[in-house]
Design a protein around this motif. Structure first.
Motif, short mmCIF file in Angstrom:
data_model
loop_
_atom_site.label_atom_id
_atom_site.label_comp_id
_atom_site.label_asym_id
_atom_site.label_seq_id
_atom_site.Cartn_x
_atom_site.Cartn_y
_atom_site.Cartn_z
N LEU A 7 92.86 -38.73 14.82
CA LEU A 7 92.64 -37.33 14.48
C LEU A 7 92.45 -36.54 15.77
CD1 LEU A 7 90.06 -37.77 11.57
CD2 LEU A 7 92.46 -37.11 11.32
N TYR A 8 93.03 -35.34 15.81
CA TYR A 8 92.97 -34.52 17.01
C TYR A 8 92.70 -33.06 16.64
CZ TYR A 8 95.70 -38.44 18.94
OH TYR A 8 96.15 -39.69 19.32
N ARG A 9 91.98 -32.39 17.52
CA ARG A 9 91.93 -30.93 17.45
C ARG A 9 92.09 -30.40 18.88
NH1 ARG A 9 85.66 -28.96 16.28
NH2 ARG A 9 84.77 -29.68 18.26
N TYR A 10 92.48 -29.14 18.98
CA TYR A 10 92.85 -28.53 20.25
C TYR A 10 92.07 -27.24 20.42
CZ TYR A 10 96.58 -31.87 19.48
OH TYR A 10 97.26 -33.04 19.22
N THR A 24 86.89 -31.50 10.10
CA THR A 24 86.51 -30.70 8.94
C THR A 24 87.67 -29.76 8.60
OG1 THR A 24 84.17 -30.78 9.52
CG2 THR A 24 84.88 -29.02 8.03
N VAL A 25 88.22 -29.93 7.41
CA VAL A 25 89.31 -29.09 6.91
C VAL A 25 88.68 -27.88 6.22
CG1 VAL A 25 91.31 -28.97 5.38
CG2 VAL A 25 90.79 -31.10 6.62
N ASP A 27 88.74 -24.20 4.02
CA ASP A 27 89.43 -23.73 2.82
C ASP A 27 90.71 -22.97 3.14
OD1 ASP A 27 87.47 -24.82 1.28
OD2 ASP A 27 86.42 -22.95 0.88
N GLN A 28 90.69 -22.22 4.26
CA GLN A 28 91.85 -21.38 4.58
C GLN A 28 93.00 -22.16 5.21
OE1 GLN A 28 88.79 -21.22 5.98
NE2 GLN A 28 88.81 -20.26 7.98
N GLY A 29 92.87 -23.48 5.31
CA GLY A 29 94.00 -24.30 5.76
C GLY A 29 94.05 -24.55 7.24
N ARG A 30 92.89 -24.60 7.87
CA ARG A 30 92.83 -24.89 9.30
C ARG A 30 91.73 -25.92 9.55
NH1 ARG A 30 94.67 -19.29 12.12
NH2 ARG A 30 95.87 -18.52 10.35
N ILE A 31 91.68 -26.40 10.78
CA ILE A 31 90.68 -27.37 11.18
C ILE A 31 89.58 -26.66 11.95
CG2 ILE A 31 90.26 -29.40 12.65
CD1 ILE A 31 91.90 -30.10 10.20
N ALA A 32 88.34 -26.94 11.61
CA ALA A 32 87.21 -26.35 12.34
C ALA A 32 87.31 -26.74 13.82
CB ALA A 32 85.89 -26.83 11.75
N GLY A 249 88.44 -27.46 0.98
CA GLY A 249 88.47 -28.28 2.18
C GLY A 249 87.57 -29.49 2.06
N GLY A 250 87.11 -29.96 3.22
CA GLY A 250 86.26 -31.14 3.26
C GLY A 250 86.49 -31.91 4.54
#
Length: 262
Positions: A7-10, A24-25, A27-32, A249-250
């Protein structure tokens, strides 16, 4: 059974990833914490808190040498550190003065690169550090979306190229094992579940020149786009799929099973 292996975030658009055990996903379709900051040209008219195309920003598509930099965003201290090897280019709080110093340091670095978008465009300076550090908004598309690829597809691309290919070139949020090559592309228009989070798989992810940049050296060293089209028969250079959560999300975690729902 297909399962999540990375898993990655930028945090900063176009810069190095954070490898995570959990994402953390929203509700609006993005990653925290994903793409919550960016580096924009001075002459880009968009407001700092507004989405704009990456052509108005310093990003891998126009500055492959960004791949050599390492960034660390400290959310609690609201501070950004940018380093090159053992040298620190900037380590500043994200107040107005700190943002100016970060922009100036990055401008100096970019101007020294052989391939950069600033040398013939003085109107693009000074660079602006944008974003509130909380709202994920500087994605390639205004809708955002979460991206996933299968490592089977990566292995197929490697075999065709005859070279090892880092998955970091593709800047996906989710890497999955246990799929045959390109199987994730058959999910477009369907629903999947990762852990407890359900997603609509919206579209294939068309790639750009950013994928040519080596994540370590910052040099354009592999013809990813033409390999996907000319050698692998794709109409458009495609790698990974874009998704949106359906039903809220979740959290998703490394090791979560990936289930096709319909």
């Amino acid at each position: 059974m297909p399962h999540v292996v990375a898993l990655y975030r930028y945090p900063v658009k176009g810069f190095t990833p954070e490898k995570c055990d959990t994402l953390t996903v929203l509700d609006q379709g993005r990653i925290a914490g994903d793409r919550v900051l960016g580096i924009r040209f001075a002459d880009t008219e968009a407001a700092d808190d507004a989405w704009s195309r990456k052509s108005g920003m310093v990003a891998l598509i126009n500055t492959p040498g960004l791949a050599r930099l390492h960034v660390r965003f400290d959310e609690k201290a609201f501070r950004l550190r940018i380093s090159l090897g053992t040298s620190v280019l900037a380590d500043e709080p994200l107040n107005p003065q700190g943002r100016q110093r970060i922009g100036a340091a990055l401008g100096e670095y970019v101007l020294k690169l052989n391939e950069n978008p600033l040398t013939d465009h003085p109107e693009r300076l000074p660079l602006r550090v944008i974003g509130d550090g909380q709202s994920p908004r500087y994605h390639d598309e205004e809708a955002g979306r979460i991206t996933l690829h299968g490592r089977g597809s990566l292995e197929a691309l490697q075999a065709t190229l005859g070279n090892e290919v880092s998955e970091l070139r593709f800047r996906s949020n989710i890497a999955v094992d246990g799929l045959t090559a390109w199987n994730e592309q058959s999910w477009v228009g369907r629903k999947i579940r990762i852990g407890a989070v359900q997603f609509d798989v919206v579209k294939p992810k068309t790639r750009c020149l950013a994928t040519h940049a080596n994540p370590i050296t910052g040099e354009r060293d592999l013809p990813i786009l033409t390999t996907l089209t000319h050698k692998m028969g794709q109409e458009n250079p495609t790698f990974a799929v874009a998704m949106l959560p359906s039903g809220g999300g979740g959290q998703i975690r490394v090791g979560d099973q990936v289930t096709l729902l319909d």
